[in-house]
Design a protein around this motif. Structure first.
Motif, PDB file in Angstrom:
ATOM      1  N   ALA A 137       0.736  -1.139   0.089  1.00  0.00           N
ATOM      2  CA  ALA A 137      -0.134  -0.065   0.037  1.00  0.00           C
ATOM      3  C   ALA A 137       0.957   1.264   0.084  1.00  0.00           C
ATOM      4  N   SER A 138       0.252   2.288  -0.611  1.00  0.00           N
ATOM      5  CA  SER A 138       0.961   3.629  -0.675  1.00  0.00           C
ATOM      6  C   SER A 138       0.765   4.194   0.687  1.00  0.00           C
ATOM      7  N   GLU A 139       1.829   5.148   1.151  1.00  0.00           N
ATOM      8  CA  GLU A 139       1.633   5.887   2.292  1.00  0.00           C
ATOM      9  C   GLU A 139       1.515   7.415   1.992  1.00  0.00           C
ATOM     10  N   TRP A 140       1.125   8.233   2.495  1.00  0.00           N
ATOM     11  CA  TRP A 140       1.118   9.718   2.572  1.00  0.00           C
ATOM     12  C   TRP A 140       1.998  10.401   3.326  1.00  0.00           C
ATOM     13  N   LEU A 141       2.946  11.240   2.948  1.00  0.00           N
ATOM     14  CA  LEU A 141       3.879  11.738   3.925  1.00  0.00           C
ATOM     15  C   LEU A 141       3.732  13.350   3.806  1.00  0.00           C
ATOM     16  N   LEU A 142       3.753  13.799   4.913  1.00  0.00           N
ATOM     17  CA  LEU A 142       3.696  15.214   5.181  1.00  0.00           C
ATOM     18  C   LEU A 142       5.120  15.666   5.065  1.00  0.00           C
ATOM     19  N   MET A 143       5.482  16.581   4.014  1.00  0.00           N
ATOM     20  CA  MET A 143       6.839  17.039   4.002  1.00  0.00           C
ATOM     21  C   MET A 143       6.814  18.457   4.091  1.00  0.00           C
ATOM     22  N   ARG A 144       7.938  19.169   4.296  1.00  0.00           N
ATOM     23  CA  ARG A 144       8.238  20.602   4.307  1.00  0.00           C
ATOM     24  C   ARG A 144       9.432  20.767   3.699  1.00  0.00           C
ATOM     25  N   PRO A 145       9.736  22.018   3.156  1.00  0.00           N
ATOM     26  CA  PRO A 145      10.947  22.358   2.464  1.00  0.00           C
ATOM     27  C   PRO A 145      12.101  22.258   3.495  1.00  0.00           C
ATOM     28  N   GLY A 146      11.799  22.906   4.956  1.00  0.00           N
ATOM     29  CA  GLY A 146      12.981  22.757   5.790  1.00  0.00           C
ATOM     30  C   GLY A 146      13.079  24.072   6.457  1.00  0.00           C
ATOM     31  N   MET A 147      13.171  25.397   5.917  1.00  0.00           N
ATOM     32  CA  MET A 147      13.340  26.565   6.721  1.00  0.00           C
ATOM     33  C   MET A 147      12.414  27.551   5.994  1.00  0.00           C
ATOM     34  N   VAL A 148      12.300  28.568   6.884  1.00  0.00           N
ATOM     35  CA  VAL A 148      11.340  29.619   6.660  1.00  0.00           C
ATOM     36  C   VAL A 148      12.223  30.964   6.884  1.00  0.00           C
ATOM     37  N   HIS A 149      11.791  32.039   6.472  1.00  0.00           N
ATOM     38  CA  HIS A 149      12.276  33.431   6.664  1.00  0.00           C
ATOM     39  C   HIS A 149      11.750  34.069   8.059  1.00  0.00           C
ATOM     40  N   SER A 150      12.613  34.585   8.721  1.00  0.00           N
ATOM     41  CA  SER A 150      12.261  35.172   9.808  1.00  0.00           C
ATOM     42  C   SER A 150      12.933  36.654   9.911  1.00  0.00           C
ATOM     43  N   LEU A 151      12.023  37.554  10.109  1.00  0.00           N
ATOM     44  CA  LEU A 151      12.667  39.232  10.275  1.00  0.00           C
ATOM     45  C   LEU A 151      13.207  39.290  11.601  1.00  0.00           C
ATOM     46  N   ILE A 152      14.532  39.964  11.567  1.00  0.00           N
ATOM     47  CA  ILE A 152      15.163  40.120  12.877  1.00  0.00           C
ATOM     48  C   ILE A 152      14.898  41.442  13.349  1.00  0.00           C
ATOM     49  N   GLY A 153      15.017  42.638  11.917  1.00  0.00           N
ATOM     50  CA  GLY A 153      14.979  43.828  12.424  1.00  0.00           C
ATOM     51  C   GLY A 153      14.773  44.761  11.163  1.00  0.00           C
ATOM     52  N   THR A 154      14.593  46.172  11.437  1.00  0.00           N
ATOM     53  CA  THR A 154      14.367  46.983  10.397  1.00  0.00           C
ATOM     54  C   THR A 154      15.426  48.254  10.769  1.00  0.00           C
ATOM     55  N   PHE A 155      16.320  48.810   9.567  1.00  0.00           N
ATOM     56  CA  PHE A 155      17.278  49.624   9.921  1.00  0.00           C
ATOM     57  C   PHE A 155      17.240  50.785   8.868  1.00  0.00           C
ATOM     58  N   LYS A 156      17.731  52.114   9.135  1.00  0.00           N
ATOM     59  CA  LYS A 156      17.453  53.031   8.253  1.00  0.00           C
ATOM     60  C   LYS A 156      18.356  53.214   6.930  1.00  0.00           C
ATOM     61  N   THR A 157      19.561  52.457   7.379  1.00  0.00           N
ATOM     62  CA  THR A 157      20.637  52.417   6.352  1.00  0.00           C
ATOM     63  C   THR A 157      21.281  50.959   6.034  1.00  0.00           C
ATOM     64  N   TYR A 158      21.774  50.671   4.977  1.00  0.00           N
ATOM     65  CA  TYR A 158      22.451  49.496   4.734  1.00  0.00           C
ATOM     66  C   TYR A 158      23.528  49.275   5.761  1.00  0.00           C
ATOM     67  N   GLN A 159      24.227  50.200   6.083  1.00  0.00           N
ATOM     68  CA  GLN A 159      25.603  49.883   7.023  1.00  0.00           C
ATOM     69  C   GLN A 159      24.859  49.418   8.392  1.00  0.00           C
TER      70      GLN A 159
END
Length: 189
Positions: A137-159
Motif C-alpha cells: 500500500a501507498s503511504e502519504w507523507l507530510l513534507m516541508r522544504p525545511g526552513m522559513v524566513h524570519s525578520l530580525i529587524g528594520t534599519f534606516k541604512t544598509y550599514q
C-alpha cells in the motif's frame, strides 16, 4: 526651425528629469535568481554586478541560474521608504505525525500545520505519495522544504543592517534586503 529647437529642448529636459527621478527612486540593487528569489542586496549597481560576477565565478562557473541585478522596485513595484530589513532562516515546526494511510488524512494534517505557521507567509507543508518497497500500500507523507524566513529587524541604512548582521548569532545565515523585497514571496490575500 524654432519649433524643432523648442521640441528638442523640451525632449532633452524631459529625458533629464526622467533619468534623475529614476536614479532617486531606487534605494538598492537586488541580485535576483529568476524573478522570485532575491539572493542579495547592495547599495549600488556596481556592487551588485561585482557580487554577481564573483558568485558566477565561484559558485556556478559552468551552468548556473540566471542572475540579474535590478533596482529594488523593478520586480516588486513596491514604493520604498529606503529601509533595510535583516532576515534569517529558522527551522519550521514539525507536526507530531508525518505518515498517513490516506491522502485525506495527510491533507487535513497539512492544512492544520499550515494554519499554525501562517505567519511565515506561505503554505510550507505538502503531501506526497510514497510506496515503500516492503509494503503493497501507498503511504502519504507530510513534507516541508525545511526552513522559513524570519525578520530580525528594520534599519534606516544598509550599514546599520550590516552592523547588526555582524553581531547577530545568526550572522552566517542572516542577510539584508531593502524594504521592497520580501524573501517569503508574494503574500496571498
Amino acid at each position: 526651425m524654432m519649433r524643432l529647437l523648442r521640441r528638442t529642448a523640451m525632449l532633452l529636459a524631459l529625458s533629464l528629469l526622467t533619468s534623475a527621478a529614476t536614479a532617486d527612486a531606487e534605494c538598492a540593487w537586488v541580485l535576483w535568481s529568476g524573478k522570485t528569489n532575491p539572493m542579495s542586496a547592495h547599495e549600488t549597481k556596481g556592487a551588485c554586478e561585482a557580487f554577481r560576477r564573483l558568485h558566477r565565478a565561484l559558485v556556478a562557473p559552468t551552468k548556473g541560474p540566471d542572475l540579474e541585478c535590478l533596482p529594488d522596485t523593478a520586480i516588486t513595484k513596491t514604493p520604498s521608504e529606503c529601509n533595510w530589513m535583516l532576515w534569517t532562516y529558522v527551522p519550521m515546526p514539525r507536526p507530531a505525525k508525518t505518515v498517513f494511510a490516506t491522502k485525506q488524512e495527510c491533507e487535513a494534517a497539512r492544512d492544520d500545520a499550515n494554519r499554525t505557521i501562517a505567519k511565515a507567509g506561505d503554505s510550507a507543508f505538502i503531501c506526497g505519495e510514497s510506496t515503500p518497497k516492503q509494503r503493497q500500500a501507498s503511504e502519504w507523507l507530510l513534507m516541508r522544504p525545511g526552513m522559513v524566513h524570519s525578520l530580525i529587524g528594520t534599519f534606516k541604512t544598509y550599514q546599520q543592517c550590516q552592523q547588526r548582521r555582524a553581531t547577530s548569532e545568526e550572522h552566517g545565515v542572516a542577510f539584508c534586503l531593502p524594504d521592497t523585497v520580501d524573501p517569503r514571496g508574494v503574500k496571498r490575500k
